[in-house]
Design an enzyme around this catalytic site. Structure first.
Site, PDB file in Angstrom:
ATOM      1  N   LYS A   1     -39.656 -10.939 -84.528  1.00 16.64           N
ATOM      2  CA  LYS A   1     -39.665 -12.241 -85.216  1.00 16.64           C
ATOM      3  C   LYS A   1     -40.828 -13.095 -84.715  1.00 16.64           C
ATOM      4  O   LYS A   1     -41.620 -13.616 -85.502  1.00 16.64           O
ATOM      5  CB  LYS A   1     -38.339 -12.975 -84.996  1.00 16.64           C
ATOM      6  CG  LYS A   1     -38.245 -14.234 -85.851  1.00 16.64           C
ATOM      7  CD  LYS A   1     -37.147 -15.171 -85.404  1.00 16.64           C
ATOM      8  CE  LYS A   1     -37.681 -16.162 -84.391  1.00 16.64           C
ATOM      9  NZ  LYS A   1     -36.755 -17.248 -84.057  1.00 16.64           N
TER      10      LYS A   1
ATOM     11  N   ASP B   1     -35.448 -14.802 -89.407  1.00 15.66           N
ATOM     12  CA  ASP B   1     -34.733 -15.732 -88.533  1.00 15.66           C
ATOM     13  C   ASP B   1     -33.331 -15.904 -89.110  1.00 15.66           C
ATOM     14  O   ASP B   1     -32.922 -15.182 -90.015  1.00 15.66           O
ATOM     15  CB  ASP B   1     -35.487 -17.066 -88.429  1.00 15.66           C
ATOM     16  CG  ASP B   1     -35.324 -17.904 -89.688  1.00 15.66           C
ATOM     17  OD1 ASP B   1     -34.987 -17.331 -90.753  1.00 15.66           O
ATOM     18  OD2 ASP B   1     -35.510 -19.128 -89.617  1.00 15.66           O
TER      19      ASP B   1
END
Ligand code: SF4
Length: 268
Positions: A166, A185
Protein backbone atom coordinates in the site's frame (compact mmCIF):
# COMPACT_ATOMS: atom_id res chain seq x y z
CA UNK A 1 -24.94 -14.27 -8.85
CA UNK A 2 -27.62 -15.11 -6.28
CA UNK A 3 -30.26 -12.49 -5.64
CA UNK A 4 -30.98 -11.65 -2.05
CA UNK A 5 -34.32 -10.71 -0.73
CA UNK A 6 -34.42 -6.94 -0.89
CA UNK A 7 -34.12 -5.38 2.58
CA UNK A 8 -36.38 -2.63 3.74
CA UNK A 9 -35.36 0.50 1.85
CA UNK A 10 -35.05 3.48 4.11
CA UNK A 11 -35.72 7.05 3.19
CA UNK A 12 -32.62 9.18 2.71
CA UNK A 13 -32.09 12.20 4.89
CA UNK A 14 -34.06 15.27 3.90
CA UNK A 15 -36.94 13.41 2.21
CA UNK A 16 -40.37 12.70 3.55
CA UNK A 17 -41.28 9.12 4.34
CA UNK A 18 -43.90 8.86 1.63
CA UNK A 19 -41.91 10.31 -1.30
CA UNK A 20 -38.89 7.99 -1.39
CA UNK A 21 -41.02 4.86 -0.99
CA UNK A 22 -43.06 5.80 -4.01
CA UNK A 23 -39.92 6.65 -5.98
CA UNK A 24 -38.22 3.36 -5.22
CA UNK A 25 -41.29 1.25 -5.92
CA UNK A 26 -41.94 3.04 -9.19
CA UNK A 27 -38.37 2.49 -10.27
CA UNK A 28 -38.31 -1.15 -9.30
CA UNK A 29 -41.56 -1.79 -11.10
CA UNK A 30 -40.21 -0.53 -14.41
CA UNK A 31 -38.88 -4.11 -14.95
CA UNK A 32 -40.70 -7.31 -14.12
CA UNK A 33 -39.05 -9.01 -11.16
CA UNK A 34 -38.76 -12.30 -13.06
CA UNK A 35 -36.76 -10.64 -15.83
CA UNK A 36 -34.41 -9.01 -13.34
CA UNK A 37 -33.93 -12.24 -11.44
CA UNK A 38 -33.11 -14.08 -14.66
CA UNK A 39 -30.65 -11.37 -15.68
CA UNK A 40 -28.99 -11.44 -12.31
CA UNK A 41 -28.63 -15.21 -12.34
CA UNK A 42 -27.73 -15.64 -15.97
CA UNK A 43 -25.91 -12.84 -17.71
CA UNK A 44 -24.93 -10.38 -15.00
CA UNK A 45 -21.16 -10.05 -14.78
CA UNK A 46 -20.02 -7.50 -12.20
CA UNK A 47 -16.57 -7.22 -13.78
CA UNK A 48 -17.74 -7.01 -17.39
CA UNK A 49 -15.56 -4.39 -19.13
CA UNK A 50 -18.56 -2.19 -19.97
CA UNK A 51 -19.70 -2.12 -16.32
CA UNK A 52 -16.18 -1.36 -15.08
CA UNK A 53 -15.90 1.39 -17.69
CA UNK A 54 -19.21 2.83 -16.54
CA UNK A 55 -18.00 2.87 -12.92
CA UNK A 56 -14.74 4.58 -13.92
CA UNK A 57 -16.55 7.19 -16.03
CA UNK A 58 -18.92 8.05 -13.21
CA UNK A 59 -16.01 8.34 -10.77
CA UNK A 60 -14.22 10.65 -13.23
CA UNK A 61 -17.27 12.88 -13.41
CA UNK A 62 -17.84 12.98 -9.67
CA UNK A 63 -14.20 13.22 -8.58
CA UNK A 64 -12.18 14.93 -11.32
CA UNK A 65 -8.56 15.88 -10.65
CA UNK A 66 -8.35 14.12 -7.30
CA UNK A 67 -4.95 13.97 -5.67
CA UNK A 68 -3.31 12.36 -2.66
CA UNK A 69 -4.72 13.97 0.47
CA UNK A 70 -1.46 13.59 2.42
CA UNK A 71 0.57 16.82 2.30
CA UNK A 72 4.14 16.30 1.11
CA UNK A 73 6.97 17.98 -0.78
CA UNK A 74 9.14 14.99 -1.62
CA UNK A 75 9.04 11.24 -2.05
CA UNK A 76 10.56 10.88 1.41
CA UNK A 77 7.89 13.06 3.02
CA UNK A 78 5.16 11.09 1.25
CA UNK A 79 6.70 7.83 2.41
CA UNK A 80 6.74 9.02 6.03
CA UNK A 81 3.20 10.46 5.79
CA UNK A 82 1.88 7.20 4.36
CA UNK A 83 3.48 5.15 7.14
CA UNK A 84 1.88 7.54 9.64
CA UNK A 85 -1.53 7.25 7.95
CA UNK A 86 -2.01 3.59 8.95
CA UNK A 87 -5.04 3.43 11.26
CA UNK A 88 -5.11 7.23 11.29
CA UNK A 89 -6.93 9.94 9.35
CA UNK A 90 -5.12 11.98 6.72
CA UNK A 91 -6.28 15.12 8.52
CA UNK A 92 -4.46 14.06 11.67
CA UNK A 93 -1.32 13.13 9.71
CA UNK A 94 -1.37 16.54 7.99
CA UNK A 95 -1.47 18.17 11.41
CA UNK A 96 1.62 16.27 12.54
CA UNK A 97 3.90 16.33 9.50
CA UNK A 98 4.65 20.08 9.10
CA UNK A 99 6.31 20.25 12.51
CA UNK A 100 7.89 16.82 12.00
CA UNK A 101 9.60 17.77 8.72
CA UNK A 102 10.68 21.11 10.12
CA UNK A 103 12.36 19.33 13.02
CA UNK A 104 13.79 16.51 10.89
CA UNK A 105 14.10 17.82 7.32
CA UNK A 106 15.96 14.90 5.70
CA UNK A 107 16.15 11.09 5.79
CA UNK A 108 19.57 11.59 7.42
CA UNK A 109 17.96 13.48 10.30
CA UNK A 110 15.49 10.65 10.88
CA UNK A 111 18.19 7.99 10.53
CA UNK A 112 20.20 9.62 13.32
CA UNK A 113 17.35 9.09 15.80
CA UNK A 114 16.55 6.22 18.08
CA UNK A 115 12.91 5.22 17.52
CA UNK A 116 12.07 6.28 21.09
CA UNK A 117 13.19 9.82 20.27
CA UNK A 118 10.65 10.04 17.47
CA UNK A 119 7.72 8.64 19.41
CA UNK A 120 6.57 11.87 21.13
CA UNK A 121 6.35 13.70 17.79
CA UNK A 122 4.05 11.13 16.19
CA UNK A 123 2.18 9.84 19.24
CA UNK A 124 -1.14 11.38 18.16
CA UNK A 125 -1.23 9.26 14.98
CA UNK A 126 -1.54 6.04 16.99
CA UNK A 127 0.62 2.91 16.93
CA UNK A 128 3.49 5.32 17.42
CA UNK A 129 6.04 2.75 18.63
CA UNK A 130 5.79 0.62 15.51
CA UNK A 131 5.58 3.68 13.28
CA UNK A 132 8.72 5.15 14.89
CA UNK A 133 10.63 1.94 14.25
CA UNK A 134 9.40 1.82 10.65
CA UNK A 135 10.29 5.44 9.88
CA UNK A 136 13.75 5.33 11.44
CA UNK A 137 14.39 1.95 9.79
CA UNK A 138 13.18 3.22 6.41
CA UNK A 139 15.41 6.29 6.74
CA UNK A 140 18.44 4.10 7.41
CA UNK A 141 17.52 1.86 4.47
CA UNK A 142 17.12 4.81 2.11
CA UNK A 143 20.56 6.13 3.08
CA UNK A 144 22.48 2.85 3.26
CA UNK A 145 20.90 1.08 0.29
CA UNK A 146 19.76 3.83 -2.03
CA UNK A 147 22.12 6.77 -1.55
CA UNK A 148 19.60 8.86 0.35
CA UNK A 149 17.01 8.76 -2.46
CA UNK A 150 13.65 7.02 -2.15
CA UNK A 151 13.70 4.40 -4.94
CA UNK A 152 11.05 4.42 -7.69
CA UNK A 153 10.90 0.64 -7.82
CA UNK A 154 8.41 -1.65 -6.11
CA UNK A 155 10.86 -4.34 -5.00
CA UNK A 156 13.32 -1.79 -3.67
CA UNK A 157 10.59 0.05 -1.77
CA UNK A 158 9.35 -3.23 -0.30
CA UNK A 159 12.86 -3.91 1.02
CA UNK A 160 12.52 -0.92 3.37
CA UNK A 161 11.32 -1.58 6.94
CA UNK A 162 7.65 -0.78 7.45
CA UNK A 163 6.92 -0.46 3.74
CA UNK A 164 4.26 -2.79 2.33
CA UNK A 165 2.51 -2.67 -1.03
CA UNK A 166 0.00 0.00 0.00
CA UNK A 167 2.72 2.46 1.00
CA UNK A 168 4.85 1.56 -2.02
CA UNK A 169 1.89 2.05 -4.37
CA UNK A 170 1.11 5.45 -2.84
CA UNK A 171 4.70 6.64 -3.34
CA UNK A 172 5.05 5.16 -6.82
CA UNK A 173 1.69 6.50 -8.00
CA UNK A 174 1.43 9.88 -6.33
CA UNK A 175 5.08 10.98 -6.44
CA UNK A 176 6.66 9.09 -9.34
CA UNK A 177 3.50 8.76 -11.45
CA UNK A 178 4.13 5.04 -11.89
CA UNK A 179 1.12 2.73 -12.02
CA UNK A 180 2.70 -0.45 -10.67
CA UNK A 181 -0.29 -1.54 -8.60
CA UNK A 182 -3.49 -0.32 -6.99
CA UNK A 183 -3.51 1.24 -3.53
CA UNK A 184 -5.77 -0.85 -1.31
CA UNK A 185 -6.55 1.05 1.86
CA UNK A 186 -9.63 0.61 4.04
CA UNK A 187 -11.86 2.55 1.59
CA UNK A 188 -10.69 0.68 -1.52
CA UNK A 189 -11.03 -2.58 0.39
CA UNK A 190 -14.65 -1.88 1.39
CA UNK A 191 -15.92 -0.24 -1.79
CA UNK A 192 -14.33 -2.65 -4.26
CA UNK A 193 -16.27 -5.40 -2.54
CA UNK A 194 -19.49 -3.40 -2.44
CA UNK A 195 -19.15 -2.79 -6.17
CA UNK A 196 -18.41 -6.50 -6.74
CA UNK A 197 -15.07 -5.77 -8.38
CA UNK A 198 -13.60 -8.41 -6.09
CA UNK A 199 -14.74 -11.09 -3.69
CA UNK A 200 -11.33 -11.30 -2.02
CA UNK A 201 -11.00 -10.34 1.61
CA UNK A 202 -7.29 -9.58 1.98
CA UNK A 203 -5.61 -6.51 0.46
CA UNK A 204 -3.12 -8.54 -1.57
CA UNK A 205 -5.78 -10.49 -3.45
CA UNK A 206 -8.07 -7.47 -3.73
CA UNK A 207 -5.24 -5.60 -5.45
CA UNK A 208 -4.62 -8.52 -7.82
CA UNK A 209 -8.32 -8.64 -8.74
CA UNK A 210 -8.47 -4.88 -9.32
CA UNK A 211 -5.36 -4.99 -11.50
CA UNK A 212 -7.12 -7.57 -13.68
CA UNK A 213 -10.35 -5.65 -14.23
CA UNK A 214 -9.23 -1.99 -14.21
CA UNK A 215 -7.11 -0.67 -17.09
CA UNK A 216 -3.59 0.14 -15.89
CA UNK A 217 -3.93 3.75 -17.03
CA UNK A 218 -6.66 4.20 -14.39
CA UNK A 219 -4.98 2.48 -11.45
CA UNK A 220 -3.70 5.68 -9.84
CA UNK A 221 -6.88 7.75 -10.35
CA UNK A 222 -9.15 4.88 -9.31
CA UNK A 223 -7.50 4.62 -5.88
CA UNK A 224 -7.72 8.37 -5.27
CA UNK A 225 -11.31 8.54 -6.43
CA UNK A 226 -12.47 5.58 -4.38
CA UNK A 227 -10.73 6.98 -1.29
CA UNK A 228 -12.59 10.28 -1.81
CA UNK A 229 -15.82 8.36 -2.45
CA UNK A 230 -15.33 6.42 0.77
CA UNK A 231 -14.97 9.60 2.75
CA UNK A 232 -17.78 11.52 1.08
CA UNK A 233 -20.55 9.00 0.38
CA UNK A 234 -19.69 5.33 0.56
CA UNK A 235 -18.87 5.46 4.24
CA UNK A 236 -18.52 2.26 6.23
CA UNK A 237 -21.70 2.59 8.24
CA UNK A 238 -24.86 3.79 6.51
CA UNK A 239 -23.45 4.78 3.12
CA UNK A 240 -25.24 7.72 1.49
CA UNK A 241 -26.60 5.66 -1.40
CA UNK A 242 -29.38 8.12 -2.29
CA UNK A 243 -26.68 10.66 -3.24
CA UNK A 244 -24.34 8.20 -4.95
CA UNK A 245 -23.61 8.45 -8.68
CA UNK A 246 -23.09 4.68 -8.77
CA UNK A 247 -26.37 3.80 -7.10
CA UNK A 248 -28.21 2.21 -10.01
CA UNK A 249 -25.29 -0.09 -10.84
CA UNK A 250 -24.44 -0.98 -7.24
CA UNK A 251 -25.88 -4.14 -5.72
CA UNK A 252 -24.18 -3.99 -2.32
CA UNK A 253 -25.93 -5.95 0.38
CA UNK A 254 -25.75 -3.09 2.88
CA UNK A 255 -27.14 -0.31 0.70
CA UNK A 256 -29.33 2.18 2.53
CA UNK A 257 -31.31 3.10 -0.57
CA UNK A 258 -31.85 1.00 -3.64
CA UNK A 259 -33.53 1.20 -7.02
CA UNK A 260 -32.04 -2.14 -8.12
CA UNK A 261 -31.87 -5.68 -6.86
CA UNK A 262 -29.16 -6.20 -4.30
CA UNK A 263 -26.87 -9.21 -4.30
CA UNK A 264 -26.22 -11.43 -1.37
CA UNK A 265 -22.57 -11.77 -2.26
CA UNK A 266 -21.80 -8.05 -2.57
CA UNK A 267 -20.81 -7.55 1.03
CA UNK A 268 -18.29 -4.91 2.10
S1 SF4 B 1 -24.76 2.93 -3.86
FE1 SF4 B 1 -24.21 3.03 -1.68
S2 SF4 B 1 -23.02 1.17 -1.27
FE2 SF4 B 1 -23.09 1.46 -3.51
S3 SF4 B 1 -21.21 2.60 -4.01
FE3 SF4 B 1 -22.86 4.10 -3.72
S4 SF4 B 1 -22.73 4.72 -1.56
FE4 SF4 B 1 -21.56 2.80 -1.81
Amino acid sequence: MPVAKRPAVKAPAGKTKSQPKATVKASIRTKPLAAKTKAAKGSYDPVAPERVKDILNRLDQRYPNVRCALHHNSAWELLVATILSAQCTDVRVNMVTPMLFQKYPTPQAFAALKPEQLEPDIRSTGFFRNKSKSIVGAAKGVIEEFGGQVPDDMDKLLSLPGVARKTANVVLGSWFGKAVGVVVDTHVHRISRRLELTKAEDPKNIEQDLMKVIPQAKWIDFSHQIIHHGRALCIARRPKCAECPLENICHAADKTWSTVEIHKGAKP
